[in-house]
Design an enzyme around this catalytic site. Structure first.
Site, PDB file in Angstrom:
ATOM      1  N   SER A   1      42.279  48.683  40.504  1.00  0.00           N
ATOM      2  CA  SER A   1      41.066  47.879  40.709  1.00  0.00           C
ATOM      3  C   SER A   1      41.056  47.325  42.117  1.00  0.00           C
ATOM      4  CB  SER A   1      41.022  46.725  39.707  1.00  0.00           C
ATOM      5  OG  SER A   1      40.061  45.779  40.143  1.00  0.00           O
TER       6      SER A   1
ATOM      7  N   HIS B   1      38.723  51.827  40.237  1.00  0.00           N
ATOM      8  CA  HIS B   1      37.962  50.891  39.399  1.00  0.00           C
ATOM      9  C   HIS B   1      37.266  49.859  40.292  1.00  0.00           C
ATOM     10  CE1 HIS B   1      37.318  48.792  35.511  1.00  0.00           C
ATOM     11  NE2 HIS B   1      37.511  47.671  36.197  1.00  0.00           N
TER      12      HIS B   1
ATOM     13  N   ASP C   1      34.876  46.623  40.331  1.00  0.00           N
ATOM     14  CA  ASP C   1      34.380  45.519  39.507  1.00  0.00           C
ATOM     15  C   ASP C   1      33.142  44.903  40.138  1.00  0.00           C
ATOM     16  OD1 ASP C   1      36.339  45.214  37.308  1.00  0.00           O
ATOM     17  OD2 ASP C   1      37.760  44.955  38.971  1.00  0.00           O
TER      18      ASP C   1
ATOM     19  N   MET D   1      30.260  42.131  39.938  1.00  0.00           N
ATOM     20  CA  MET D   1      30.039  40.821  39.312  1.00  0.00           C
ATOM     21  C   MET D   1      28.829  40.138  39.915  1.00  0.00           C
ATOM     22  SD  MET D   1      33.936  39.458  39.381  1.00  0.00           S
ATOM     23  CE  MET D   1      35.276  40.358  38.610  1.00  0.00           C
TER      24      MET D   1
ATOM     25  N   HIS E   1      32.648  49.085  36.809  1.00  0.00           N
ATOM     26  CA  HIS E   1      32.671  48.165  35.671  1.00  0.00           C
ATOM     27  C   HIS E   1      31.654  47.072  35.965  1.00  0.00           C
ATOM     28  CE1 HIS E   1      35.277  44.892  33.450  1.00  0.00           C
ATOM     29  NE2 HIS E   1      34.101  45.077  32.881  1.00  0.00           N
TER      30      HIS E   1
ATOM     31  N   MET F   1      29.799  43.862  35.432  1.00  0.00           N
ATOM     32  CA  MET F   1      29.819  42.558  34.758  1.00  0.00           C
ATOM     33  C   MET F   1      28.594  41.797  35.244  1.00  0.00           C
ATOM     34  SD  MET F   1      33.904  41.927  35.141  1.00  0.00           S
ATOM     35  CE  MET F   1      34.046  43.223  36.366  1.00  0.00           C
TER      36      MET F   1
ATOM     37  N   MET G   1      38.638  44.896  27.054  1.00  0.00           N
ATOM     38  CA  MET G   1      39.114  43.877  28.004  1.00  0.00           C
ATOM     39  C   MET G   1      40.357  43.206  27.430  1.00  0.00           C
ATOM     40  SD  MET G   1      37.207  44.050  30.653  1.00  0.00           S
ATOM     41  CE  MET G   1      38.054  42.707  31.519  1.00  0.00           C
TER      42      MET G   1
ATOM     43  N   ASP H   1      41.911  46.734  30.603  1.00  0.00           N
ATOM     44  CA  ASP H   1      41.645  46.090  31.887  1.00  0.00           C
ATOM     45  C   ASP H   1      41.986  44.609  31.801  1.00  0.00           C
ATOM     46  OD1 ASP H   1      40.655  45.307  34.344  1.00  0.00           O
ATOM     47  OD2 ASP H   1      38.553  45.704  33.869  1.00  0.00           O
TER      48      ASP H   1
END
Ligand code: DX5
Ligand code: ZN
Length: 217
Positions: free
Chosen positions: A7, A32, A34, A36, A65, A67, A136, A174
């Protein structure tokens, strides 16, 4: 052996190309990313442009991913930017089935993500649609948190459902993954491990990627 997805949330944001290429050379299976929005989780990180700029510097799968609330408004843009796999939280949309369909229509692989407090029954209807399920193993939002010990039982339950129905999705984990916790996840049925701080907070990230692989060999 488990597949490893470093990540880049814990990478050096001023040297993302360097860190992604280092991970690729060290044997990472995907990267990966992330995403957000400060709403779904109390943090901010990357957007579509990060994905577009990283696309030409690696041949690894870019695993995004998301979020973010109502990811339906963004999945096409992430696919266009070069995301190979797009993960959306079941808690982030009123229409999870539709969002997963949108991801596939856009030409990317589709992943559904469940928070630690969300039961597997929330995703049973979409399992035939997905290429990957992300369990998660921390509450999402930040790197460097402690692995939640009850999660391997959830992974095991999902692996049993997978086997019972003959599904072939990957099971990703994760949060709080290191050479010890990854073994518990792998033994429970996980096939892909995300690792952020364990890899990038080390002076030797390449060795850490190998440590995760060796632990599940
Ligand atoms: C947390 C993110 C993770 C994070 C994991 O919300 O989804 O991908 O980078 O970090 P570590 O491996 O440090 O727990
Ligand atoms: Zn993540």
């Amino acid at each position: 052996m488990i597949k490893v997805a470093p990540s880049i949330l814990s990478a050096d944001f001023a040297n993302l190309q360097r860190d992604v290429q280092l991970a690729e050379k060290a044997g990472a299976d995907s990267i990966h990313i992330d995403v957000m929005d400060g709403q779904f989780v109390p943090n901010l990180s990357f957007g579509m442009k990060t994905v577009a700029d990283l696309r030409p510097v690696t041949s690894l799968t870019l695993d995004c991913h998301l979020m973010i609330v109502e990811p339906e408004h963004f999945v096409e843009q992430f696919a266009k930017a070069g995301a190979d796999l797009i993960g959306v939280h079941v808690e982030s949309t009123r229409h999870i089935y539709h969002v997963l369909q949108l991801i596939k229509q856009a030409g990317a692989k589709a992943e559904v993500v469940v928070n630690p407090g969300t039961p597997l029954s929330m995703i049973s209807e979409v399992l035939p649609l997905v290429d990957q399920v992300l369990i998660m193993t921390v509450n999402p939002g930040f790197g460097g948190q402690h692995f939640l010990e009850p999660m391997p039982a959830k992974i095991k339950a999902l692996a049993a459902i997978k086997q019972e129905h003959g599904y072939d999705f990957d099971i990703q984990v994760d949060g709080g993954i290191n050479a010890t916790t990854v073994k518990q996840c792998y033994d429970a049925g996980a096939t892909v491990a995300v690792a952020g701080s364990f890899v990038f907070d080390s002076s030797d990230p390449a060795a850490r990627i190998q440590d995760i692989k060796v632990a599940t060999n």
